[in-house]
Design an enzyme around this catalytic site. Sequence first.
Site, PDB file in Angstrom:
ATOM      1  N   GLU A 156       0.866  -1.179   0.000  1.00  0.00           N
ATOM      2  CA  GLU A 156       0.000   0.000   0.000  1.00  0.00           C
ATOM      3  C   GLU A 156       0.905   1.232   0.000  1.00  0.00           C
ATOM      4  OE1 GLU A 156      -2.966  -0.124   3.104  1.00  0.00           O
ATOM      5  OE2 GLU A 156      -3.387  -2.204   2.628  1.00  0.00           O
ATOM      6  N   PHE A 253      13.766  -3.191   4.595  1.00  0.00           N
ATOM      7  CA  PHE A 253      12.970  -3.684   5.736  1.00  0.00           C
ATOM      8  C   PHE A 253      13.803  -3.874   6.990  1.00  0.00           C
ATOM      9  CE2 PHE A 253       8.502  -4.354   4.524  1.00  0.00           C
ATOM     10  CZ  PHE A 253       8.597  -3.748   3.277  1.00  0.00           C
ATOM     11  N   CYS A 264      -1.780  -6.762   6.152  1.00  0.00           N
ATOM     12  CA  CYS A 264      -1.128  -7.976   5.613  1.00  0.00           C
ATOM     13  C   CYS A 264      -0.230  -8.696   6.615  1.00  0.00           C
ATOM     14  CB  CYS A 264      -0.346  -7.604   4.372  1.00  0.00           C
ATOM     15  SG  CYS A 264      -1.394  -6.826   3.144  1.00  0.00           S
ATOM     16  N   LYS A 324       1.297   3.202   8.010  1.00  0.00           N
ATOM     17  CA  LYS A 324       2.497   3.673   7.312  1.00  0.00           C
ATOM     18  C   LYS A 324       2.080   4.856   6.454  1.00  0.00           C
ATOM     19  CE  LYS A 324       2.690   1.102   3.102  1.00  0.00           C
ATOM     20  NZ  LYS A 324       3.511   0.224   2.323  1.00  0.00           N
ATOM     21  N   ARG A 331      -5.680  -0.287   9.542  1.00  0.00           N
ATOM     22  CA  ARG A 331      -5.838  -1.626  10.110  1.00  0.00           C
ATOM     23  C   ARG A 331      -4.559  -2.055  10.837  1.00  0.00           C
ATOM     24  NH1 ARG A 331      -8.102  -4.773   4.941  1.00  0.00           N
ATOM     25  NH2 ARG A 331      -7.052  -3.044   3.902  1.00  0.00           N
TER      26      ARG A 331
HETATM   27  C1  UGA Z   1       3.159  -5.918   2.698  1.00  0.00           C
HETATM   28  C2  UGA Z   1       4.319  -6.466   1.822  1.00  0.00           C
HETATM   29  O1  UGA Z   1       5.438  -5.580   1.918  1.00  0.00           O
HETATM   30  C3  UGA Z   1       3.888  -6.586   0.367  1.00  0.00           C
HETATM   31  O2  UGA Z   1       4.940  -7.186  -0.399  1.00  0.00           O
HETATM   32  C4  UGA Z   1       2.640  -7.484   0.288  1.00  0.00           C
HETATM   33  O3  UGA Z   1       2.165  -7.585  -1.037  1.00  0.00           O
HETATM   34  C5  UGA Z   1       1.529  -6.886   1.161  1.00  0.00           C
HETATM   35  O4  UGA Z   1       2.023  -6.774   2.525  1.00  0.00           O
HETATM   36  C6  UGA Z   1       0.340  -7.805   1.089  1.00  0.00           C
HETATM   37  O5  UGA Z   1       0.435  -8.931   1.569  1.00  0.00           O
HETATM   38  O6  UGA Z   1      -0.648  -7.456   0.418  1.00  0.00           O
HETATM   39  P1  UGA Z   1       2.100  -3.483   3.165  1.00  0.00           P
HETATM   40  O7  UGA Z   1       1.429  -4.153   4.322  1.00  0.00           O
HETATM   41  O8  UGA Z   1       1.284  -2.665   2.231  1.00  0.00           O
HETATM   42  O9  UGA Z   1       2.848  -4.599   2.241  1.00  0.00           O
HETATM   43  O10 UGA Z   1       3.222  -2.517   3.721  1.00  0.00           O
HETATM   44  P2  UGA Z   1       4.784  -2.610   4.079  1.00  0.00           P
HETATM   45  O11 UGA Z   1       5.474  -1.517   3.372  1.00  0.00           O
HETATM   46  O12 UGA Z   1       5.311  -3.976   3.892  1.00  0.00           O
HETATM   47  O13 UGA Z   1       4.767  -2.259   5.641  1.00  0.00           O
HETATM   48  C7  UGA Z   1       4.157  -3.122   6.602  1.00  0.00           C
HETATM   49  C8  UGA Z   1       4.469  -2.628   7.999  1.00  0.00           C
HETATM   50  O14 UGA Z   1       5.834  -2.813   8.320  1.00  0.00           O
HETATM   51  C9  UGA Z   1       4.189  -1.137   8.233  1.00  0.00           C
HETATM   52  O15 UGA Z   1       3.601  -0.971   9.502  1.00  0.00           O
HETATM   53  C10 UGA Z   1       5.558  -0.502   8.177  1.00  0.00           C
HETATM   54  O16 UGA Z   1       5.657   0.701   8.911  1.00  0.00           O
HETATM   55  C11 UGA Z   1       6.392  -1.597   8.816  1.00  0.00           C
HETATM   56  N1  UGA Z   1       7.819  -1.543   8.427  1.00  0.00           N
HETATM   57  C12 UGA Z   1       8.188  -1.797   7.156  1.00  0.00           C
HETATM   58  C13 UGA Z   1       8.769  -1.247   9.399  1.00  0.00           C
HETATM   59  O17 UGA Z   1       8.438  -1.007  10.592  1.00  0.00           O
HETATM   60  N2  UGA Z   1      10.084  -1.252   9.049  1.00  0.00           N
HETATM   61  C14 UGA Z   1      10.496  -1.509   7.775  1.00  0.00           C
HETATM   62  O18 UGA Z   1      11.730  -1.502   7.520  1.00  0.00           O
HETATM   63  C15 UGA Z   1       9.529  -1.793   6.800  1.00  0.00           C
END
Ligand code: UGA
Length: 438
Positions: A156, A253, A264, A324, A331
Amino acid sequence: MKKICIVGTGYVGLVTAAGLADFGNSVIAVDINESKIEILENGGIPIYEPGLIEVVERNVKAGRLSFTTDIDTAIRKSNVVFSAVGTPPGEGGEADLRAVWAVATSFAKNLDSYKVFINKSTVPVGTGQKTQELIKEKSGGKDCFDVVSNPEFLREGTAVSDFLNPDRVVIGSKSEKAQAIMKNVYHALIVRGVPYIGTNIKSAELIKYASNAFLAVKITFINEMANLCDIVGGDVNEVAKAMGLDGRISPKFLHAGPGFGGSCFPKDTMALVEIFKENGLHSRVVEAAIEANELQKQHVVTKLKSVLPDLKGKTIAILGLAFKPNTDDTRFSPTKVVIPLLEAEGAHVQVFDPIASDDFRQDFPDLDYKEDVYKAIEGADALILMTEWNEFRSLDLERVKSLLKSPIFIDTRNIYDPRDMKEKGFTFVCSGRTKCYL
Ligand code: UGA
């Protein structure tokens, strides 16, 4: 040109519909939610996703993308049917597949010629096989169809560019005919050299859970390292940077923060734990990540209390409600854990988010929502930055300091430099960089 029907116009469904239309396919996007389809038909989009409206508009204009609530006609007109409906966590953490079964049933009822049914939603291993059985049963024993698993990896906030420039396309099906059709659907990517992983359905289903769970574990690991840095005096950014230079680890990440959220990672890690259990196994690693992530969210309040021990009667400003930046989705946002903890300690909370307040209101209708960032900060005893929105990256810090009752700044996302913040007179706490510079 394939005739494609996509059921579900959430983040995955709508981006897939627009993206596949952009590749030259003819796409009908379906949703049972009439108000969503009405918004789309009137030229809007029902979610906040940067860049999406332009791709939707372009393809509607070109006559390649249309919208409907009439699932039966849409399926009959198509030879490729994607299910991109929600699979939220059920009561025990397992994925609730009712919406997928409903799409498969409609597919079976409208199976008037050979069609491919594609599961785009994240579904437990074995769902493809069950879908196959269900379609056969509901269609009265027809076998002019194949079931494919085609997991989606878009994020997202960057969904459009993730869809148009993916790291890989994964197609699970033992049918050569279905594999050939899917290669055709994704032709625009495959000719550009995007790796195509043709595998069986179960492997494709597992690839999605394994990828999301691995990333969730990776984030949780760096969050724990950040907590350790805060005690021993390390800088987690330096630790992550040096770790990431090892090609086996990669720097992505590894950003420490208040814990992962979203629709997710929390859902998929819980579902994967259930899948292990159903198969007589335990994923101790994923279970530990879920538990550690819950503690990480709560840890935000511990950080605040390290500099403001008594929260009774205090006002706390929360910047950011979305899980984010660049999304209106709240959610499983860590903020949903932090706010009730603050209120339980007797604090008054005033909040601001550039986009996500309406979504947050559904669960927290009575919060003190402010219309801009400085109004949220005004009169607060401390501020907690929860989401790294761009507009929070360049705050007027002198103004922030003058609006706060006491200059306490908790930066859970490591946007600001502890040395600058100290110099500017803030009592500053961040994630894994606090002690080494203060
Ligand atoms: C995640 C996956 O990254 C996608 O590849 C996948 O397609 C998607 O889920 C899904 O299953 O549909 P998303 O949930 O949109 O994508 O967002 P992310 O950018 O992955 O972030 C997820 C969470 O991790 C957020 O709360 C973000 O703040 C946190 N995060 C991410 C961190 O705390 N540190 C990081 O280095 C990266």
